[in-house]
Design a protein around this motif. Structure first.
Motif, PDB file in Angstrom:
ATOM      1  N   ASP A 193       0.838  -1.186   0.000  1.00  0.00           N
ATOM      2  CA  ASP A 193       0.000   0.000   0.000  1.00  0.00           C
ATOM      3  C   ASP A 193       0.885   1.252   0.000  1.00  0.00           C
ATOM      4  OD1 ASP A 193      -2.685   0.913   0.006  1.00  0.00           O
ATOM      5  OD2 ASP A 193      -2.413   1.588   2.074  1.00  0.00           O
ATOM      6  N   GLY A 194       0.601   2.162  -0.938  1.00  0.00           N
ATOM      7  CA  GLY A 194       1.370   3.391  -1.040  1.00  0.00           C
ATOM      8  C   GLY A 194       2.656   3.275  -1.833  1.00  0.00           C
ATOM      9  N   ALA A 195       2.916   2.088  -2.395  1.00  0.00           N
ATOM     10  CA  ALA A 195       4.169   1.886  -3.133  1.00  0.00           C
ATOM     11  C   ALA A 195       4.130   2.608  -4.482  1.00  0.00           C
ATOM     12  CB  ALA A 195       4.407   0.402  -3.339  1.00  0.00           C
ATOM     13  N   TRP A 196       5.326   2.818  -5.003  1.00  0.00           N
ATOM     14  CA  TRP A 196       5.500   3.384  -6.341  1.00  0.00           C
ATOM     15  C   TRP A 196       6.288   2.372  -7.162  1.00  0.00           C
ATOM     16  CZ3 TRP A 196       4.427   8.595  -8.095  1.00  0.00           C
ATOM     17  CH2 TRP A 196       3.716   9.339  -7.149  1.00  0.00           C
ATOM     18  N   VAL A 197       5.788   2.069  -8.323  1.00  0.00           N
ATOM     19  CA  VAL A 197       6.488   1.156  -9.217  1.00  0.00           C
ATOM     20  C   VAL A 197       6.651   1.848 -10.562  1.00  0.00           C
ATOM     21  CG1 VAL A 197       5.678  -0.929  -8.071  1.00  0.00           C
ATOM     22  CG2 VAL A 197       4.316   0.079  -9.895  1.00  0.00           C
ATOM     23  N   SER A 198       7.667   1.403 -11.290  1.00  0.00           N
ATOM     24  CA  SER A 198       7.990   2.122 -12.525  1.00  0.00           C
ATOM     25  C   SER A 198       7.756   1.289 -13.773  1.00  0.00           C
ATOM     26  CB  SER A 198       9.453   2.577 -12.490  1.00  0.00           C
ATOM     27  OG  SER A 198      10.317   1.461 -12.336  1.00  0.00           O
ATOM     28  N   GLY A 199       7.360   0.034 -13.643  1.00  0.00           N
ATOM     29  CA  GLY A 199       7.179  -0.796 -14.826  1.00  0.00           C
ATOM     30  C   GLY A 199       5.924  -1.629 -14.747  1.00  0.00           C
ATOM     31  N   ALA A 200       5.755  -2.480 -15.770  1.00  0.00           N
ATOM     32  CA  ALA A 200       4.606  -3.382 -15.796  1.00  0.00           C
ATOM     33  C   ALA A 200       4.706  -4.379 -14.645  1.00  0.00           C
ATOM     34  CB  ALA A 200       4.555  -4.107 -17.135  1.00  0.00           C
ATOM     35  N   LEU A 201       3.557  -4.869 -14.177  1.00  0.00           N
ATOM     36  CA  LEU A 201       3.552  -5.820 -13.072  1.00  0.00           C
ATOM     37  C   LEU A 201       2.332  -6.710 -13.177  1.00  0.00           C
ATOM     38  CD1 LEU A 201       2.157  -4.330  -9.820  1.00  0.00           C
ATOM     39  CD2 LEU A 201       2.272  -2.950 -11.874  1.00  0.00           C
ATOM     40  N   THR A 202       2.413  -7.870 -12.496  1.00  0.00           N
ATOM     41  CA  THR A 202       1.295  -8.809 -12.412  1.00  0.00           C
ATOM     42  C   THR A 202       0.920  -8.988 -10.952  1.00  0.00           C
ATOM     43  OG1 THR A 202       1.943 -10.003 -14.416  1.00  0.00           O
ATOM     44  CG2 THR A 202       0.498 -11.152 -12.890  1.00  0.00           C
ATOM     45  N   VAL A 203      -0.333  -8.722 -10.658  1.00  0.00           N
ATOM     46  CA  VAL A 203      -0.856  -8.874  -9.299  1.00  0.00           C
ATOM     47  C   VAL A 203      -1.556 -10.225  -9.212  1.00  0.00           C
ATOM     48  CG1 VAL A 203      -2.412  -7.932  -7.567  1.00  0.00           C
ATOM     49  CG2 VAL A 203      -1.153  -6.396  -9.080  1.00  0.00           C
ATOM     50  N   LYS A 204      -1.300 -10.985  -8.134  1.00  0.00           N
ATOM     51  CA  LYS A 204      -1.915 -12.294  -7.954  1.00  0.00           C
ATOM     52  C   LYS A 204      -2.710 -12.325  -6.655  1.00  0.00           C
ATOM     53  CE  LYS A 204       1.534 -14.887 -10.589  1.00  0.00           C
ATOM     54  NZ  LYS A 204       2.462 -16.047 -10.583  1.00  0.00           N
ATOM     55  N   SER A 205      -3.792 -13.113  -6.677  1.00  0.00           N
ATOM     56  CA  SER A 205      -4.644 -13.263  -5.492  1.00  0.00           C
ATOM     57  C   SER A 205      -4.996 -14.736  -5.341  1.00  0.00           C
ATOM     58  CB  SER A 205      -5.917 -12.429  -5.630  1.00  0.00           C
ATOM     59  OG  SER A 205      -6.723 -12.547  -4.478  1.00  0.00           O
ATOM     60  N   THR A 206      -4.835 -15.270  -4.140  1.00  0.00           N
ATOM     61  CA  THR A 206      -5.119 -16.683  -3.874  1.00  0.00           C
ATOM     62  C   THR A 206      -6.009 -16.821  -2.649  1.00  0.00           C
ATOM     63  OG1 THR A 206      -3.088 -16.885  -2.559  1.00  0.00           O
ATOM     64  CG2 THR A 206      -2.957 -17.479  -4.895  1.00  0.00           C
ATOM     65  N   ILE A 207      -6.819 -17.876  -2.649  1.00  0.00           N
ATOM     66  CA  ILE A 207      -7.700 -18.162  -1.520  1.00  0.00           C
ATOM     67  C   ILE A 207      -6.950 -19.080  -0.553  1.00  0.00           C
ATOM     68  CG2 ILE A 207      -9.901 -19.160  -0.820  1.00  0.00           C
ATOM     69  CD1 ILE A 207     -10.163 -16.622  -2.454  1.00  0.00           C
ATOM     70  N   PRO A 208      -6.872 -18.760   0.734  1.00  0.00           N
ATOM     71  CA  PRO A 208      -6.162 -19.622   1.689  1.00  0.00           C
ATOM     72  C   PRO A 208      -6.712 -21.045   1.664  1.00  0.00           C
ATOM     73  CG  PRO A 208      -6.713 -17.523   2.701  1.00  0.00           C
ATOM     74  CD  PRO A 208      -7.411 -17.549   1.375  1.00  0.00           C
ATOM     75  N   GLY A 209      -5.815 -22.008   1.633  1.00  0.00           N
ATOM     76  CA  GLY A 209      -6.226 -23.401   1.645  1.00  0.00           C
ATOM     77  C   GLY A 209      -6.806 -23.893   0.337  1.00  0.00           C
ATOM     78  N   ASN A 210      -6.764 -23.045  -0.700  1.00  0.00           N
ATOM     79  CA  ASN A 210      -7.338 -23.428  -1.997  1.00  0.00           C
ATOM     80  C   ASN A 210      -8.753 -23.983  -1.835  1.00  0.00           C
ATOM     81  OD1 ASN A 210      -5.018 -22.725  -3.524  1.00  0.00           O
ATOM     82  ND2 ASN A 210      -4.043 -24.652  -2.894  1.00  0.00           N
ATOM     83  N   GLU A 211      -9.565 -23.247  -1.095  1.00  0.00           N
ATOM     84  CA  GLU A 211     -10.942 -23.667  -0.839  1.00  0.00           C
ATOM     85  C   GLU A 211     -11.647 -23.959  -2.161  1.00  0.00           C
ATOM     86  OE1 GLU A 211     -14.934 -21.929   1.413  1.00  0.00           O
ATOM     87  OE2 GLU A 211     -13.010 -20.899   1.561  1.00  0.00           O
ATOM     88  N   PRO A 212     -12.180 -25.171  -2.329  1.00  0.00           N
ATOM     89  CA  PRO A 212     -12.780 -25.533  -3.619  1.00  0.00           C
ATOM     90  C   PRO A 212     -14.015 -24.681  -3.918  1.00  0.00           C
ATOM     91  CG  PRO A 212     -13.236 -27.220  -1.965  1.00  0.00           C
ATOM     92  CD  PRO A 212     -12.242 -26.286  -1.365  1.00  0.00           C
ATOM     93  N   GLY A 213     -14.176 -24.365  -5.192  1.00  0.00           N
ATOM     94  CA  GLY A 213     -15.346 -23.617  -5.630  1.00  0.00           C
ATOM     95  C   GLY A 213     -15.279 -22.136  -5.368  1.00  0.00           C
ATOM     96  N   VAL A 214     -14.143 -21.637  -4.866  1.00  0.00           N
ATOM     97  CA  VAL A 214     -14.019 -20.208  -4.555  1.00  0.00           C
ATOM     98  C   VAL A 214     -13.017 -19.582  -5.517  1.00  0.00           C
ATOM     99  CG1 VAL A 214     -13.446 -18.496  -2.804  1.00  0.00           C
ATOM    100  CG2 VAL A 214     -14.568 -20.627  -2.137  1.00  0.00           C
ATOM    101  N   ARG A 215     -13.415 -18.491  -6.122  1.00  0.00           N
ATOM    102  CA  ARG A 215     -12.547 -17.775  -7.051  1.00  0.00           C
ATOM    103  C   ARG A 215     -12.045 -16.491  -6.408  1.00  0.00           C
ATOM    104  NH1 ARG A 215     -15.928 -16.294 -11.847  1.00  0.00           N
ATOM    105  NH2 ARG A 215     -17.590 -16.141 -10.283  1.00  0.00           N
TER     106      ARG A 215
END
Length: 924
Positions: free
Chosen positions: A531-553
């Motif tokens: 939060d509040g960071a500054w970046v200067s190039g392209a980036l990929t943001v990833k999001s995961t569900i703890p425990g890989n709960e089935p049926g949850v995106r």
């Protein structure tokens, strides 16, 4: 029926008589056999005529002679006796030799064995541990029902108990049988599903006293104590409805139930109530009858037991299901501890809803035991007829008095007669029993008894509704009642619950399952810039569900706000790639949340960061060899300017403060701004430091500029445009000039200029320029002369803001031959001791509206306006509405024009509009 008398003083009657028996060819003939008999027995013996017969009973000779003889062995009812009979075939006298001998050990047993002993226990009223023991030397027989199946009980292992674990409902009728075939009086037992559930409290430590809520199924009576003592003892309380247990500390709860069959069982629970607890820490209702969202104050987490803890931002939404009453436990956790509140979700009682296993007569009562016909006499002691033993749907006939003779019977649908030897199991259908006592030559009877059809428990056409929680795994089902098969309620779960509802027909068919999931998934884990960071190039943001709960995106949403004001929306699942934007810097507002198959959303995790591919960073702790990135800034504005030109970047971001010691040419198209959106950066002008701008557009944003340099002005603009916002310019010195503009444009928004001069000061001096001030503050102190804004030719606009000028000689505005001048909603103060002229005008009269001008100095003469003209045509010119709606306070004259007499009435007639006059010396 006549009673048959048997003498009690005789144990054996020996009848010896001659019989016309066909001559035997050889050997001793008899019908006697060793064994145990439950009735009196007559045995005959015969030998050939050339031989002699000798009979002895228990060592005493009873008969000696030719031919045949018989013996009757008998005992009184209720007694048992063993005999030894010896029969000899001897030669004729005088030899009398023993040619053949037979010995018979015979027992006549008319003693009825003791009833079997039932030992039945249960821990939950649903499953029963059954143990049946018999008197030594006897075996167990009987019948029982389980799940509508009738099972014959033939336990052939003597002296070993019959043990089973049976699920209620079930019924037993059992009796003991000894070696002679005597049957004990039957014993019956019935068990129903008589259970209870402790809805509240739950085990744990709570901040609030707990309400005792118990749900009972069946007819048992509930007893309870809260001190660990026996609930069935003198300290026990009968439970009738929910009750608050006000006790604090450790509460040892014991709750027991007395079942209709005489059994008892109990459940124990310990919980703790904090000593400093407060009953009404949260205003939670005890029951609701419609969908309700609870609004609770304070910082807390909450859960619907046994669900997970949820943040307070998720609404506590409680939903009763129509026609269903059930409890939920609302758990609330704050810094004090955990509170537990049972809440009745009252959906209203459905029509004809039941809480027991089925409708109709209760199992265990004598259902269908009615006797019809002339034989249906209730006084069995007089009639010596059979007794009816019932247990649930079981019916058994038993003759207690069998001493009158053999009993024979048949049912109406039987062709032949049967000898009664053991209790008779009646069928469920209507049946007529015929029976008689066989006295040999004569008989008593037959008599008839008609038994009505067994009604039993009619199959319930309705459906049993139950539910269970699926979090964290499938829990036990809880029954809530029956419903007509015509329709089902609209099942729902409260927020924070994941429920599975079971709708099971009463005939035991496969249940219909329905899931209602209102449990939000877990908050995802977001990987990307902090939060509040500054970046200067392209980036990929990833999001995961703890425990890989089935049926949850994991859903990712991003809002990209460009400097132009354009906002772009992006969305991805699991990951989201952000390319280098065309405009920079771009503020990215990122959010990610879990979304399950039921449509439940978790709380969102948010980030805000900046993609900046167009900036060079500078810092007083930077390096001359830095690359100008946020992590490797350069250490001077000169280097930053050079690097920005080489890299083609237009933004120079100052991380803390920098110094300018010589005049600095700011390149066209460059913006100088703070690297922080919240805190301004500082530029210190020292020595000969100045900011010089030529041509193009330059922007200053979120800065504090401090000038202690010898030369003035601090900022000089020639043939360019300067845009300043959220910036403060502070100066100290002798002869000060803040901003000088020649043939250019200046726009200040939310800025301030503060000047403290030992001699003279001028905040803004402009020539052939376009000046615009928006909500800008100018504050000047000077010993000799001070002026707020001085302009020659061009245009001027000032909207809002504040100007304060304090000096020996002072003015706020000086306008010379401007094309247009607009002053609106400005608060201006002038404090002068000698020359005091708020607005000095040569040429076009400015538009001044809705402003307040104060004079607070000691000058003998202080004028609001000084029009540099002696042309009396001003009086006749059309300036209507130019100066309107203003307040002039503390001034000695409105217009410094000796040849034009002017009071407020004349002034308003010339310059104001009828609807917006000016006022003098009135403060509102």
């Amino acid at each position: 029926m006549n009673r048959r008398l048997v003498p009690l003083w005789i144990s054996c009657i020996l009848l010896l008589y001659s019989q016309a028996i066909l001559a035997q060819e050889s050997g001793l003939q008899t019908n006697a056999k060793s064994g145990i008999y439950k009735n009196d027995q007559r045995f005959w013996f015969s030998v050939p005529s050339q031989n002699r017969l000798v009979l002895s009973l228990d060592g005493k000779e009873l008969f000696r002679g030719i031919g045949s003889a018989s013996v009757l062995l008998s005992v009184p009812v209720g007694s048992e006796k063993s005999y030894t009979v010896v029969a000899q075939r001897r030669a004729a006298p005088p030899d009398n030799d023993v040619l053949e001998e037979k010995i018979f050990n015979i027992t006549i047993d008319k003693e009825v064995p003791q009833k079997p002993v039932f030992s039945v226990t249960t821990q939950d009223g649903l499953s029963y541990q059954v143990s049946i023991t018999c008197e030594k030397g006897t075996r167990l027989e009987g019948v029982y029902t389980v799940s509508d199946s009738v099972i014959l009980l033939q336990h052939g292992e003597q002296d070993l108990p019959f043990t089973r674990t049976l699920a209620a409902p079930f019924s037993f009728i059992a009796w003991s049988v000894d070696g002679a075939g005597n049957c004990s009086e039957p014993l019956s037992f019935t068990a129903e599903q008589e259970n209870f559930s402790i809805i509240n409290p739950l085990p744990g430590t709570w901040q609030n006293p707990q309400q005792l809520v118990v749900k009972k199924h069946g007819k048992g009576e509930i007893y309870w104590t809260d001190d660990g003592s026996d609930p069935f003892g003198s300290a026990g309380h009968i439970y009738e409805k929910p009750i608050l247990i006000s006790k604090r500390g450790t509460v040892k709860l014991r709750i027991g139930i007395k079942l209709p069959n005489g059994l008892v069982y109990e459940k124990n629970m310990d919980y703790v109530v904090a000593d400093q607890s407060t009953q009404n820490a949260f205003p939670v209702p005890e029951s609701i009858d419609s969908t309700t969202t609870l609004h609770l104050e304070g910082n807390f987490e909450w859960a619907i037991a046994p669900g997970p803890w949820l943040q307070k931002e998720l609404p506590i939404r409680l939903i009763p299901v129509q026609g269903i009453e059930r409890y939920v436990q609302l758990l609330i956790k704050n810094s004090s501890g955990i509170y537990c509140y049972p809440i009745l979700l009252d959906g209203g009682a459905p029509q004809n809803r039941g809480t027991g296993p089925a409708e109709g007569p209760v199992q265990g009562e004598e259902i269908g035991a009615a006797l019809e016909g002339p034989g249906a006499v209730q006084n069995q002691e007089e009639t010596r007829g059979p007794e009816l033993i019932t247990a649930g749907e079981l019916r058994v006939l038993y003759w207690k008095h069998t001493d009158l003779g053999p009993i024979r019977y048949r049912f109406s649908n039987d062709e032949g007669w049967k000898d009664y030897a053991a209790p008779i199991v009646l069928p469920k259908d209507s049946v007529t029993l015929e029976w008689l006592i066989d006295r040999g030559i004569v008989q008593d009877g037959p008599e008839k008894l008609t038994f009505a059809a067994q009604k039993g428990q009619a199959k319930n056409p309705r459906r049993l509704i139950s539910y269970r929680s699926l979090y964290p795994g499938p829990g036990p089902y809880q029954n809530v009642g029956f419903y007509d098969a015509e329709g089902l309620p609209d099942f729902a779960a409260c927020a924070g619950e994941d429920l599975e509802w079971s709708i099971r027909p009463s005939d035991g068919d496969t249940a219909l399952l329905k899931r209602t999931d209102a449990l939000p998934p877990q908050v995802p884990i977001l990987s990307g810039p902090s939060d509040g960071a500054w970046v200067s190039g392209a980036l990929t943001v990833k999001s995961t569900i703890p425990g890989n709960e089935p049926g949850v995106r994991a859903i990712i949403k991003a809002d990209l706000k460009y400097p132009s004001g354009l906002v772009e929306h992006r969305q991805g699942e699991g990951e989201l790639t952000l390319e280098v934007p065309k405009e920079s810097p771009v503020v990215v507002s990122l959010s990610s949340f879990g979304l399950d198959e039921a449509g439940n959303q978790s709380l969102a995790v948010t980030r805000a960061f900046t993609i900046d591919a167009n900036s060079v960073y500078v810092s007083n702790v930077g390096s001359s060899s830095g690359d100008g990135s946020r992590n490797q800034p350069v250490n001077s504005l000169e280097l930053a300017m050079k690097l920005a030109k080489e890299l083609g970047r237009s933004s120079i971001r100052i991380q803390n403060s920098v110094e300018v010691v010589t005049p600095l040419d700011v390149q066209p198209g460059i913006s100088l701004e703070s690297a922080s959106n919240e805190k301004p950066a500082e530029i210190r002008l020292i020595g000969r430091g100045q900011l010089l701008m030529k041509a193009g557009t330059v922007a200053l944003r979120r800065l504090t500029i401090r000038s202690e340099a010898a030369p003035s002005p601090a900022i000089r603009l020639i043939q360019g445009t300067l845009e300043m916002s959220n910036t403060t310019l502070s100066m100290k010195g002798a002869q000060l000039g803040a901003i000088v503009v020649t043939s250019g444009g200046l726009r200040l928004e939310n800025c301030s200029i503060n000047m403290d001069a030992k001699e003279t000061a001028n905040a803004i001096w402009a020539e052939d320029a376009a000046i615009e001030l928006q909500n800008t503050v100018i504050s000047i102190k000077a010993v000799q002369y001070a002026n707020g804004v001085e302009m020659k030719r061009g245009t001027f606009q000032q909207n809002g803001g504040y100007i304060s000028v304090a000096a020996r000689d002072g003015s706020i505005w000086q306008f010379t031959n401007l094309e247009d001048a607009q002053v609106q909603k400005v608060h201006a103060e002038l404090a002068s001791d000698f020359v005091a002229q708020a607005c000095v005008v040569e040429g076009t009269v400015p538009h001044v509206a809705d402003s307040m001008l104060y004079f607070k100095g000691n000058a003998n003469s202080a004028s609001v306006f000084n029009f540099q003209t002696r042309d009396r045509t001003m009086v006749s010119a059309d300036y209507k509405g130019f100066i309107r709606g203003n307040y002039f306070i503390g001034f000695s004259s409105l217009l410094n024009a000796p040849d034009i007499p002017m009071d407020i009435k004349v002034f308003n007639r010339i310059f104001a509009s009828p609807d917006a006059p000016n006022f003098v010396d009135e403060v509102f």
